[in-house]
Write a protein that holds these residues in place. Sequence first.
Motif: not given
Length: 414
Positions: A132-155
């Motif tokens: 949990r302490p890394y949630r925001d960092t993981l959300a960015f790294a797997h979302g905008p940084f990896a996919c170009g969108v948030s993880l809420d947007t990509i299936g």
Amino acid sequence: MAILGAGAAGIAAARRLLARGLSVVLIEARGRVGGRALTARIAGQAVDLGAHWLHAADDNGLVGEARRLGLPLFDAPQEPRLILGACEADAIETRRFHEAWADLDAAISEIGAGGDLLPASAAFERLAPQARPYRDTLAFAHGPFACGVSLDTIGAADFAAARDDLDLFVAGGYGALVARLADGLPVALSTRATRIDRSGPEVRVETDRGTLTARGLIVTVPVPVLARGDIVFDPPLPAATRDALGALRPASYEHVVLSWPGGPLHEAANTTVAFDGDADENLGLLANFDGGVLHYADLGGALVGRLGSPEARAGFARESLSARFGRDAVAGLRVLHASGWGEDAFSACAWTIAPPGAHGARAALREPIGGRIVLAGEATSSTLWGTIGGAWAEGERAARDVAGLLAGVSAAST
């Protein structure tokens, strides 16, 4: 045979068709080849202003092309360094972060394998408390940084289907490699297609420099450009194709190229860096890329649109690093370039993603249109989407498909 677009997909298709002994013409709206792969010389170094990583090297046909040409390849970093505040995390914290990273990957893959109804962000519910302490960092790294969108947007299904094991860099730049592979191809540059007439026995391609006819057509134009109707099809594209174009979403990802001698990461060669902080207001860093002295500060997702321009993104990168490391630390930092692929009329995005329920749109776009037209590009790849390697593979696939279609037409007419 006509091919719209002289990016990786178009170049691959042309090479494959020429090898079959077919005549080909590539029609390219830009004044250059390569599409979203572009290498420039900046501060004496080859810098990729678009695609840089040779993702999924074991499945990436351009790795073999680089080796055939004798171009050196070297490993890209797989695990990022973690910066908390202005300091690098210690060994224990870093290990926990990497474990949380792997756990999130596994959770998304499990959800995606079970269906195509949930966003990738649903995986956070399955993470252990210590992640949990890394949630925001993981959300960015797997979302905008990896996919170009948030993880809420990509299936989750689209995320999980993407192959991304071994990554490589190529000496001299990815864009330079793609451009070199276009050497000798018949390309009509600065020629913009406006209308495709597929009502007759041949395909008529109307451009701002005249009209040509072809037995078959491969279209490698990016999905957002097709979806907004920049090219008129007559008759219109089939409903299933239009629905698939509308189902995919443009991803936003931009480079800010920095010269930062003596900065806090000046000794980290070819190192990805993840920062703690708000997932919606973060950036990622590739420090001293290609073993040189320049850095990529990379922005992705909704932040790119909110900032609105390359100049604003450059300012954001500088201010973010200043806020983290202090103004003295960025005194010698210079912004050398900021990309704007989303504003580019011929790209309109960095790549495409499929939201929940839309992963099948990629396969739908591979279906031939009227027996003579085939679409190709990163968006039509179910497993290498968002990559130049995927575009290359899809260009080769489209060449096989259209050649097979025309062979069938010829056989039926005899």
